[in-house]
Design a protein around this motif. Structure first.
Motif, mmCIF file in Angstrom:
data_model
loop_
_atom_site.group_PDB
_atom_site.id
_atom_site.type_symbol
_atom_site.label_atom_id
_atom_site.label_comp_id
_atom_site.label_asym_id
_atom_site.label_seq_id
_atom_site.Cartn_x
_atom_site.Cartn_y
_atom_site.Cartn_z
ATOM 1 N N PRO A 111 -11.432 2.719 18.866
ATOM 2 C CA PRO A 111 -10.013 2.488 19.156
ATOM 3 C C PRO A 111 -9.523 1.116 18.722
ATOM 4 O O PRO A 111 -8.322 0.925 18.495
ATOM 5 C CB PRO A 111 -9.948 2.644 20.680
ATOM 6 N N GLU A 112 -10.439 0.149 18.595
ATOM 7 C CA GLU A 112 -10.039 -1.175 18.143
ATOM 8 C C GLU A 112 -9.713 -1.195 16.651
ATOM 9 O O GLU A 112 -9.044 -2.113 16.164
ATOM 10 C CB GLU A 112 -11.149 -2.187 18.446
ATOM 11 N N GLN A 113 -10.185 -0.163 15.929
ATOM 12 C CA GLN A 113 -9.975 -0.123 14.479
ATOM 13 C C GLN A 113 -8.845 0.815 14.087
ATOM 14 O O GLN A 113 -8.085 0.516 13.164
ATOM 15 C CB GLN A 113 -11.259 0.299 13.769
ATOM 16 N N PHE A 114 -8.714 1.959 14.775
ATOM 17 C CA PHE A 114 -7.769 2.996 14.366
ATOM 18 C C PHE A 114 -6.653 3.159 15.392
ATOM 19 O O PHE A 114 -6.912 3.273 16.594
ATOM 20 C CB PHE A 114 -8.485 4.332 14.167
ATOM 21 N N THR A 115 -5.429 3.179 14.883
ATOM 22 C CA THR A 115 -4.250 3.464 15.692
ATOM 23 C C THR A 115 -3.591 4.707 15.142
ATOM 24 O O THR A 115 -3.296 4.781 13.939
ATOM 25 C CB THR A 115 -3.257 2.291 15.653
ATOM 26 N N LEU A 116 -3.357 5.704 15.987
ATOM 27 C CA LEU A 116 -2.709 6.947 15.582
ATOM 28 C C LEU A 116 -1.322 6.999 16.188
ATOM 29 O O LEU A 116 -1.150 6.812 17.405
ATOM 30 C CB LEU A 116 -3.521 8.165 16.033
ATOM 31 N N VAL A 117 -0.318 7.230 15.350
ATOM 32 C CA VAL A 117 1.073 7.328 15.797
ATOM 33 C C VAL A 117 1.640 8.643 15.302
ATOM 34 O O VAL A 117 1.548 8.952 14.110
ATOM 35 C CB VAL A 117 1.919 6.148 15.276
ATOM 36 N N GLN A 118 2.225 9.425 16.219
ATOM 37 C CA GLN A 118 2.843 10.687 15.828
ATOM 38 C C GLN A 118 4.260 10.401 15.357
ATOM 39 O O GLN A 118 5.159 10.138 16.147
ATOM 40 C CB GLN A 118 2.848 11.676 16.999
ATOM 41 N N ALA A 119 4.442 10.415 14.043
ATOM 42 C CA ALA A 119 5.733 10.068 13.454
ATOM 43 C C ALA A 119 5.784 10.569 12.026
ATOM 44 O O ALA A 119 4.756 10.727 11.366
ATOM 45 C CB ALA A 119 5.949 8.555 13.483
ATOM 46 N N SER A 120 6.993 10.794 11.541
ATOM 47 C CA SER A 120 7.220 11.156 10.141
ATOM 48 C C SER A 120 7.564 9.907 9.354
ATOM 49 O O SER A 120 8.363 9.072 9.806
ATOM 50 C CB SER A 120 8.366 12.166 10.028
ATOM 51 N N VAL A 121 6.946 9.791 8.174
ATOM 52 C CA VAL A 121 7.247 8.665 7.299
ATOM 53 C C VAL A 121 8.460 9.030 6.448
ATOM 54 O O VAL A 121 8.422 9.970 5.659
ATOM 55 C CB VAL A 121 6.041 8.320 6.418
ATOM 56 N N GLU A 122 9.532 8.290 6.615
ATOM 57 C CA GLU A 122 10.758 8.559 5.881
ATOM 58 C C GLU A 122 10.810 7.814 4.549
ATOM 59 O O GLU A 122 11.406 8.280 3.583
ATOM 60 C CB GLU A 122 11.962 8.178 6.750
ATOM 61 N N GLN A 123 10.173 6.643 4.501
ATOM 62 C CA GLN A 123 10.134 5.871 3.262
ATOM 63 C C GLN A 123 8.900 4.983 3.285
ATOM 64 O O GLN A 123 8.566 4.397 4.308
ATOM 65 C CB GLN A 123 11.392 5.018 3.104
ATOM 66 N N LEU A 124 8.230 4.899 2.143
ATOM 67 C CA LEU A 124 7.072 4.030 1.987
ATOM 68 C C LEU A 124 7.330 3.155 0.771
ATOM 69 O O LEU A 124 7.507 3.661 -0.336
ATOM 70 C CB LEU A 124 5.802 4.858 1.803
ATOM 71 N N GLU A 125 7.378 1.840 0.976
ATOM 72 C CA GLU A 125 7.776 0.957 -0.116
ATOM 73 C C GLU A 125 6.788 -0.189 -0.293
ATOM 74 O O GLU A 125 6.180 -0.665 0.660
ATOM 75 C CB GLU A 125 9.180 0.398 0.126
ATOM 76 N N ASN A 126 6.649 -0.602 -1.551
ATOM 77 C CA ASN A 126 5.859 -1.779 -1.866
ATOM 78 C C ASN A 126 6.616 -3.037 -1.469
ATOM 79 O O ASN A 126 7.845 -3.096 -1.554
ATOM 80 C CB ASN A 126 5.560 -1.829 -3.365
ATOM 81 N N THR A 127 5.859 -4.046 -1.068
ATOM 82 C CA THR A 127 6.391 -5.379 -0.818
ATOM 83 C C THR A 127 5.518 -6.367 -1.586
ATOM 84 O O THR A 127 4.451 -6.004 -2.090
ATOM 85 C CB THR A 127 6.375 -5.720 0.678
ATOM 86 N N PRO A 128 5.925 -7.620 -1.686
ATOM 87 C CA PRO A 128 5.071 -8.593 -2.385
ATOM 88 C C PRO A 128 3.681 -8.718 -1.778
ATOM 89 O O PRO A 128 2.716 -9.036 -2.492
ATOM 90 C CB PRO A 128 5.862 -9.896 -2.249
ATOM 91 N N ASP A 129 3.552 -8.460 -0.486
ATOM 92 C CA ASP A 129 2.272 -8.640 0.194
ATOM 93 C C ASP A 129 1.585 -7.337 0.577
ATOM 94 O O ASP A 129 0.509 -7.365 1.165
ATOM 95 C CB ASP A 129 2.467 -9.480 1.469
#
Length: 402
Positions: A111-129
């Motif tokens: 549990p310290e490594q993995f977080t599960l969230v029930q949600a739909s991804v509406e947008q996934l975008e690149n950032t500089p980091d």
């Protein structure tokens, strides 16, 4: 819902077979134990929504939860009817629910490594980091994002677009009806209707088996037509004896030579169907997703970053897929003849190696030289001319998410 923000090392958009496979591989890599992983999935994976089958000559992480495995295959058509012993390979079947529970248990142990969230991804975008995912549960950031959401490719006139669509019944009998030692890889002894149609049988015991009616075509059928075909097949092969339908499954998998980009920018990797992991000419994907997950995990552990070659795909196998898809689209009924020639004129291990993209140039020539050349010559001409190979294909009513 209040917008939240949390920083992770890896963000997985989609918790189907591809996303969970990568999460599992990361969980087993000790050099990545300090990495924080966010898994975003809109649905609870708490029911048996599909079954995956594959052949392998290596142990898999999921061997303990396989529904069944076999050491021989049957291939049946109007031309040949053979049972083929497997020397190196075993043919395996894994139920979706067993896979979900297995991976969920592994992730839940960390549990310290993995977080599960029930949600739909509406947008996934690149950032500089890294990346930012905008979801129904807020926005989350990570160094790398892995996207297995179903793709929506823009159709091109020079590409081929079919569906592998199927309805399956898991049936039970009160008498011994099935040869539990022999799955039926393909049974083409059903009316083709100018398309590629066959029945696929996985016998779990002498009294229980999954029977799937499968098609490769541009349009789906009304539900009643799949069911009628299954009734006719069972009536013939069970001699009219009674059976019970214990479970059902259905789906439609995109079969196309449309190129799926392996990434979207510097920090987003595509997984599953979106990442081109569905074998274009057969629909097999599960083992390809495992190989992809292993490749990505090894690179992250060794270098801290993504591999330069994300997939390791070789161009000649994409060409072979294109040629077979072209034939299926033009003359789907020929598929039975082509596979009959393959199984009649090659050792089964060579065929499975070829379909697994593990053959060399000599073996590729042996495979291609074992079938009638003219349909492939026609397809080569179509490819060289960039000839439109597609008919208008409506959107699928069902889509298998990988």
């Amino acid at each position: 819902m209040t917008t939240t923000r949390s920083d992770f090392d890896y963000l997985l958009a989609g918790g189907g077979a591809a996303g969970l496979s990568l999460a599992y591989h990361i969980s087993q890599e000790t050099r990545l134990r300090h990495k924080r992983v966010l898994l975003l999935e809109p649905e609870q994976k708490s029911h048996n929504d599909r079954t995956w089958s594959f052949w392998t000559d290596q142990p898999t992480p999921y061997d303990a939860v396989l529904a069944a495995e076999w050491r021989q295959l049957a291939f049946r058509s109007p031309r040949i009817d053979v049972v083929l012993p497997l020397r190196r390979y075993r043919y395996c079947t894994l139920r979706g629910l067993d896979f979900y529970r297995f991976v969920q248990q592994a992730l839940g142990a960390r549990p310290e490594q993995f977080t599960l969230v029930q949600a739909s991804v509406e947008q996934l975008e690149n950032t500089p980091d890294g990346v930012v995912a905008h979801t129904t549960a807020g926005s989350f950031s990570a160094r790398f994002g892995f996207d297995s959401r179903p793709p929506k490719p823009e159709r091109r006139a020079d590409k081929r677009y079919l569906w592998q669509h199927f309805v399956g019944w898991e049936v039970e009998t009160d008498y011994d009806a099935f040869d539990a030692s022999t799955p039926v890889f393909m049974d083409f002894r059903v009316p083709q209707h100018h398309e590629c149609r066959f029945v696929y049988v996985l016998p779990f015991s002498p009294r229980r088996a999954l029977i799937e009616y499968t098609l490769f075509s541009g349009t789906l059928l009304p539900q009643a037509e799949y069911e009628q075909a299954l009734r006719e097949y069972l009536a013939q092969h069970l001699g009219g004896k009674p059976y019970r339908i214990a479970e059902t499954e259905a789906g439609a998998i995109p079969m196309t030579d449309h190129y799926f980009e392996p990434s979207a920018g510097a920090n987003i990797v595509h997984l599953g169907t979106r990442g081109g992991r569905v074998k274009a000419s057969t629909g097999y994907a599960f083992l390809r997703m495992q190989q992809h997950a292993a490749r990505l995990t090894t690179a992250l552990a060794n270098t801290g970053t993504l591999p330069a070659d994300l997939t390791g795909d070789e161009w000649q196998f994409r060409l072979f897929d294109t040629l077979l898809l072209d034939i299926m689209q033009r003359e789907g009924e020929r598929t039975s003849e082509i596979f009959s020639e393959l199984f009649a004129n090659n050792p089964v291990e060579r065929i499975l190696d070829f379909l697994d993209e593990r053959t060399n140039w000599v073996e590729n020539f042996q495979v291609m030289n074992s079938v009638t050349p003219w349909p492939f010559m026609h397809s080569i001409a179509n490819v060289l001319r960039g000839k439109p190979g597609m008919r208008e294909v409506p959107a699928a009513r069902q889509l298998v998410q990988a």
